[in-house]
Design a protein around this motif. Structure first.
Motif, PDB file in Angstrom:
ATOM      1  N   HIS A 212     -10.009 -22.675  -4.735  1.00 57.15           N
ATOM      2  CA  HIS A 212      -9.575 -22.805  -6.118  1.00 57.15           C
ATOM      3  C   HIS A 212      -8.275 -23.585  -6.253  1.00 57.15           C
ATOM      4  O   HIS A 212      -7.742 -23.720  -7.348  1.00 57.15           O
ATOM      5  N   GLY A 213      -7.754 -24.116  -5.135  1.00 58.84           N
ATOM      6  CA  GLY A 213      -6.604 -25.001  -5.167  1.00 58.84           C
ATOM      7  C   GLY A 213      -5.297 -24.395  -4.725  1.00 58.84           C
ATOM      8  O   GLY A 213      -4.339 -25.117  -4.455  1.00 58.84           O
ATOM      9  N   GLU A 214      -5.206 -23.058  -4.653  1.00 56.92           N
ATOM     10  CA  GLU A 214      -3.932 -22.435  -4.300  1.00 56.92           C
ATOM     11  C   GLU A 214      -3.515 -22.791  -2.885  1.00 56.92           C
ATOM     12  O   GLU A 214      -4.313 -22.772  -1.946  1.00 56.92           O
ATOM     13  N   ARG A 215      -2.230 -23.140  -2.736  1.00 57.10           N
ATOM     14  CA  ARG A 215      -1.661 -23.444  -1.426  1.00 57.10           C
ATOM     15  C   ARG A 215      -0.944 -22.211  -0.890  1.00 57.10           C
ATOM     16  O   ARG A 215      -0.333 -21.451  -1.637  1.00 57.10           O
ATOM     17  N   HIS A 216      -1.007 -22.032   0.421  1.00 55.08           N
ATOM     18  CA  HIS A 216      -0.353 -20.897   1.054  1.00 55.08           C
ATOM     19  C   HIS A 216       0.000 -21.283   2.482  1.00 55.08           C
ATOM     20  O   HIS A 216      -0.514 -22.278   3.020  1.00 55.08           O
ATOM     21  N   LYS A 217       0.897 -20.520   3.085  1.00 53.94           N
ATOM     22  CA  LYS A 217       1.310 -20.770   4.474  1.00 53.94           C
ATOM     23  C   LYS A 217       1.383 -19.464   5.238  1.00 53.94           C
ATOM     24  O   LYS A 217       1.670 -18.405   4.649  1.00 53.94           O
ATOM     25  N   LEU A 218       1.114 -19.547   6.538  1.00 50.53           N
ATOM     26  CA  LEU A 218       1.141 -18.372   7.408  1.00 50.53           C
ATOM     27  C   LEU A 218       1.836 -18.724   8.718  1.00 50.53           C
ATOM     28  O   LEU A 218       1.787 -19.879   9.166  1.00 50.53           O
ATOM     29  N   LEU A 219       2.466 -17.722   9.313  1.00 50.25           N
ATOM     30  CA  LEU A 219       3.056 -17.899  10.637  1.00 50.25           C
ATOM     31  C   LEU A 219       2.004 -17.501  11.666  1.00 50.25           C
ATOM     32  O   LEU A 219       1.519 -16.368  11.664  1.00 50.25           O
TER      33      LEU A 219
ATOM     34  N   LEU B 164       1.912  -9.926   6.248  1.00 49.08           N
ATOM     35  CA  LEU B 164       1.970  -8.842   5.270  1.00 49.08           C
ATOM     36  C   LEU B 164       3.210  -8.978   4.390  1.00 49.08           C
ATOM     37  O   LEU B 164       3.144  -8.784   3.166  1.00 49.08           O
ATOM     38  N   PHE B 165       4.330  -9.307   5.003  1.00 47.75           N
ATOM     39  CA  PHE B 165       5.580  -9.474   4.255  1.00 47.75           C
ATOM     40  C   PHE B 165       5.468 -10.625   3.253  1.00 47.75           C
ATOM     41  O   PHE B 165       5.850 -10.478   2.082  1.00 47.75           O
ATOM     42  N   ILE B 166       4.943 -11.759   3.701  1.00 47.92           N
ATOM     43  CA  ILE B 166       4.805 -12.910   2.817  1.00 47.92           C
ATOM     44  C   ILE B 166       3.865 -12.597   1.659  1.00 47.92           C
ATOM     45  O   ILE B 166       4.117 -12.969   0.506  1.00 47.92           O
ATOM     46  N   THR B 167       2.797 -11.896   1.950  1.00 42.54           N
ATOM     47  CA  THR B 167       1.815 -11.572   0.906  1.00 42.54           C
ATOM     48  C   THR B 167       2.370 -10.595  -0.127  1.00 42.54           C
ATOM     49  O   THR B 167       2.174 -10.780  -1.338  1.00 42.54           O
ATOM     50  N   THR B 168       3.081  -9.568   0.338  1.00 42.40           N
ATOM     51  CA  THR B 168       3.524  -8.507  -0.574  1.00 42.40           C
ATOM     52  C   THR B 168       4.895  -8.747  -1.189  1.00 42.40           C
ATOM     53  O   THR B 168       5.176  -8.239  -2.281  1.00 42.40           O
ATOM     54  N   HIS B 169       5.741  -9.533  -0.522  1.00 41.53           N
ATOM     55  CA  HIS B 169       7.109  -9.686  -1.006  1.00 41.53           C
ATOM     56  C   HIS B 169       7.446 -11.094  -1.494  1.00 41.53           C
ATOM     57  O   HIS B 169       8.439 -11.266  -2.206  1.00 41.53           O
ATOM     58  N   VAL B 170       6.681 -12.081  -1.100  1.00 43.41           N
ATOM     59  CA  VAL B 170       7.000 -13.457  -1.509  1.00 43.41           C
ATOM     60  C   VAL B 170       5.901 -14.023  -2.399  1.00 43.41           C
ATOM     61  O   VAL B 170       6.132 -14.365  -3.558  1.00 43.41           O
ATOM     62  N   ARG B 171       4.706 -14.082  -1.849  1.00 52.10           N
ATOM     63  CA  ARG B 171       3.596 -14.651  -2.629  1.00 52.10           C
ATOM     64  C   ARG B 171       3.293 -13.827  -3.870  1.00 52.10           C
ATOM     65  O   ARG B 171       3.028 -14.368  -4.954  1.00 52.10           O
ATOM     66  N   ALA B 172       3.360 -12.504  -3.743  1.00 52.19           N
ATOM     67  CA  ALA B 172       3.075 -11.636  -4.883  1.00 52.19           C
ATOM     68  C   ALA B 172       4.123 -11.770  -5.972  1.00 52.19           C
ATOM     69  O   ALA B 172       3.881 -11.433  -7.129  1.00 52.19           O
ATOM     70  N   GLY B 173       5.302 -12.272  -5.618  1.00 54.07           N
ATOM     71  CA  GLY B 173       6.364 -12.455  -6.598  1.00 54.07           C
ATOM     72  C   GLY B 173       6.240 -13.734  -7.386  1.00 54.07           C
ATOM     73  O   GLY B 173       7.094 -14.031  -8.232  1.00 54.07           O
TER      74      GLY B 173
ATOM     75  N   VAL C 282       7.732 -19.980   0.222  1.00 49.34           N
ATOM     76  CA  VAL C 282       7.005 -19.349   1.331  1.00 49.34           C
ATOM     77  C   VAL C 282       7.335 -20.065   2.639  1.00 49.34           C
ATOM     78  O   VAL C 282       7.571 -19.431   3.672  1.00 49.34           O
ATOM     79  N   GLN C 283       7.366 -21.388   2.597  1.00 48.86           N
ATOM     80  CA  GLN C 283       7.695 -22.191   3.779  1.00 48.86           C
ATOM     81  C   GLN C 283       9.077 -21.814   4.310  1.00 48.86           C
ATOM     82  O   GLN C 283       9.267 -21.610   5.514  1.00 48.86           O
ATOM     83  N   GLY C 284      10.058 -21.716   3.408  1.00 48.38           N
ATOM     84  CA  GLY C 284      11.408 -21.377   3.831  1.00 48.38           C
ATOM     85  C   GLY C 284      11.500 -19.981   4.415  1.00 48.38           C
ATOM     86  O   GLY C 284      12.212 -19.762   5.411  1.00 48.38           O
ATOM     87  N   ALA C 285      10.785 -19.033   3.818  1.00 47.06           N
ATOM     88  CA  ALA C 285      10.806 -17.659   4.331  1.00 47.06           C
ATOM     89  C   ALA C 285      10.202 -17.586   5.721  1.00 47.06           C
ATOM     90  O   ALA C 285      10.734 -16.914   6.617  1.00 47.06           O
ATOM     91  N   LEU C 286       9.094 -18.279   5.924  1.00 46.59           N
ATOM     92  CA  LEU C 286       8.452 -18.271   7.242  1.00 46.59           C
ATOM     93  C   LEU C 286       9.318 -18.978   8.285  1.00 46.59           C
ATOM     94  O   LEU C 286       9.343 -18.561   9.457  1.00 46.59           O
TER      95      LEU C 286
END
Length: 416
Positions: free
Chosen positions: A13-20, A34-43, A50-54
Motif C-alpha cells: 500500500h506504499g508505506e515505507r518502514h525500516k528494520l534493524l 518491537l521498540f520501533i513498532t510500538t514507540h516510533v512507528r506507532a507515534g 525511524v532511520q535515525g532511531a535505528l
C-alpha cells in the motif's frame, strides 16, 4: 560480533518502514523491531525518524559487542547498567561506526606539546547534536528494554532504578547550543548569486555544465521554482503534473506520505502544510513546455504522475527524479563558478524570505501581522510558528542596523 544493517521495506500500500537486521541472515532483531513498532512507528513519525532511531540502536549494539556483554540477558537478571558502563557507552556514542568512517573524510587536528613538537591526531567523532540525539534514543530504548524484560516479576523499586539509569544517561548528553557560529539567516544566498546561477543554467549558455537540451530545460525550471516559490526539496520532488493547475494559475503542495504511486526507495516528503501557491504566466509557460515537450518524450514517465523525471539513458530514464539525483545536480551547480560552493536547495528558501520581506517593506501595503500570516501560508507554517522569525532574521538585522544608524545620526545632529 554480529554485523547489523538497516533494511528498507516498502509495503504494497506504499508505506515505507525500516528494520534493524542481521547482515548475514537478514533476520530482524526482535526487541529493536518491537521498540520501533510500538514507540516510533506507532507515534506517526516519518521513516527518516525511524532511520535515525535505528542508527542509534545500532551504535548501542556495537558498544555491547565491544564490551562483550548481552544487554537482554543482563536486564533479564534484573541488573541494569552501572555508572562506569554508562560512562563507557556515552563515550562510544560519540564515535563513527566503521562503515560510517569509510563514508566520511577523517578530520585531522594538530596538537602542540610543551616541548614544541607537534603531532597529528585523527578524530572519527560525530558532532554534539548527533551524539545528543543518539543518547536520547538509546536511553529510551534501554528504558523500554528493561521494562519489557522485567515482566512484572520485580518489585516497584526496579521502576525507580530503570528511571535512574535513563536519567543518568540523559544527564551525560553533550550540551547543544541553539546559537550556531553562523546564524541560520546567513545561509541564504545573495540575490546576485541567484541571478548568476539562473544565467549559467539558461539553456544553451556556454557555461551550462549539462549538455542535454532536455536536462537543461528541466534544471533551469527546478531552480526557477526554488527561487520564485521558496519551496523545500521534498515539496519540489513530490510535485505531480496534476498539481499544476493552469486554469487557476496555482501549484498545489500536497502531503502524500507512503504513496503507492511513488517508486522511489526514499520518498520525498512534504513536511509543511498543504497549500496553493500562485504562479505567473511565465512560470506556467515554462511548466507547460517541460510537461509537453520534455517529460512526455519518455515512455516510463507515462506510468507515474510525478512532474520531474530522470533524463539519463538507462533503466531509470523517465522515473521520478530521486533525492540522490537531485543531490548530484546541486553538487554540479556548486562547481560551476567561484562562490557557488554554498549553494544548496534550502538556501533558496532563506533567500525567498529575505526577498519577500524587502518587497513587502517597499510596497508598504501590509501590517506586520498581515505579513506574518501571508508568509506563514506561503511557506506552509502555522500562523503562530516561530519559524517565521527564523527565516526573516536576515531582514530584521538589516532593518535594526538601519534604524540604529538613523538614531545615531539624529543624536549627532543635535550635538552639532
Amino acid at each position: 560480533m554480529t554485523l547489523l544493517a538497516i533494511k528498507h521495506i516498502q509495503f504494497r500500500h506504499g508505506e515505507r518502514h525500516k528494520l534493524l537486521v542481521s547482515a548475514q541472515t537478514g533476520i530482524p532483531l526482535y526487541y529493536p523491531s518491537l521498540f520501533i513498532t510500538t514507540h516510533v512507528r506507532a507515534g506517526g513519525f516519518s521513516v527518516s525518524t525511524v532511520q535515525g532511531a535505528l542508527a542509534a540502536i545500532k551504535v548501542l549494539y556495537a558498544w555491547q559487542a565491544s564490551q562483550g556483554i548481552n544487554l537482554e540477558a543482563l536486564f533479564s537478571t534484573g541488573r541494569l547498567l552501572q555508572r562506569e558502563e554508562i560512562t563507557s557507552l556515552v563515550a562510544f556514542s560519540a564515535r563513527l561506526l566503521r562503515e560510517e568512517r569509510r563514508q566520511r573524510t577523517t578530520k585531522v587536528h594538530t596538537l602542540k606539546l610543551n616541548a614544541g613538537r607537534t603531532v597529528a591526531r585523527n578524530t572519527c567523532n560525530v558532532g554534539a547534536q548527533t551524539q545528543f540525539t543518539r543518547i536520547s534514543t538509546i536511553s529510551k530504548y534501554l528504558g523500554f528494554l528493561a521494562e519489557t524484560l522485567r515482566d512484572g516479576r520485580v518489585s516497584s523499586a526496579s521502576e525507580r532504578q530503570v528511571s535512574a539509569m535513563v536519567e543518568r544517561l540523559n544527564a551525560c548528553r553533550p550540551k547543544v547550543s541553539n546559537i550556531s557560529a553562523v546564524d541560520r539567516d546567513e545561509r541564504g544566498l545573495d540575490l546576485d548569486v541567484v541571478d548568476q546561477v539562473l544565467e549559467y543554467l539558461w539553456p544553451d549558455h556556454p557555461q551550462n555544465p549539462f549538455s542535454s537540451k532536455g536536462v537543461q530545460q528541466r534544471n533551469y525550471l527546478i531552480i526557477t521554482l526554488l527561487r520564485y516559490l521558496g519551496i523545500r526539496r521534498g515539496e519540489l520532488l513530490n510535485l505531480r503534473v496534476e498539481d499544476v493547475d493552469f486554469s487557476k494559475g496555482v501549484i498545489k503542495i500536497v502531503r502524500r506520505a507512503d504513496s503507492p504511486l511513488d517508486s522511489r526507495r526514499h520518498q520525498p516528503l512534504v513536511k509543511t502544510a498543504q497549500r496553493n501557491i500562485p504562479i505567473n504566466d511565465i512560470l506556467q509557460k515554462k511548466l507547460s513546455d517541460y510537461i509537453l515537450h520534455c517529460r512526455a518524450s519518455f515512455r516510463q514517465a507515462k506510468k507515474h504522475p510525478y512532474l520531474f523525471v530522470a533524463h539519463k539513458a538507462g533503466p531509470t530514464q523517465g522515473n521520478p527524479l530521486s533525492n540522490s539525483s537531485f543531490g548530484k545536480f546541486m553538487a554540479t551547480i556548486q562547481g560551476i563558478a567561484n562562490g557557488f560552493e554554498i549553494i544548496h536547495a534550502h538556501a533558496f528558501r532563506h533567500t525567498w524570505n529575505y526577498a519577500f520581506s524587502k518587497i513587502v517593506d517597499e510596497a508598504g501595503a501590509m501590517t506586520p501581522e498581515q505579513e506574518q500570516k501571508v508568509r506563514a501560508y506561503l511557506m506552509g507554517w502555522s500562523e503562530t510558528s516561530h519559524t517565521v522569525n527564523t527565516y526573516n532574521k536576515r531582514h530584521i538585522k538589516e532593518k535594526a542596523a538601519k534604524a540604529l544608524l538613523e538614531y545615531q545620526r539624529a543624536l549627532k545632529n543635535k550635538k552639532d
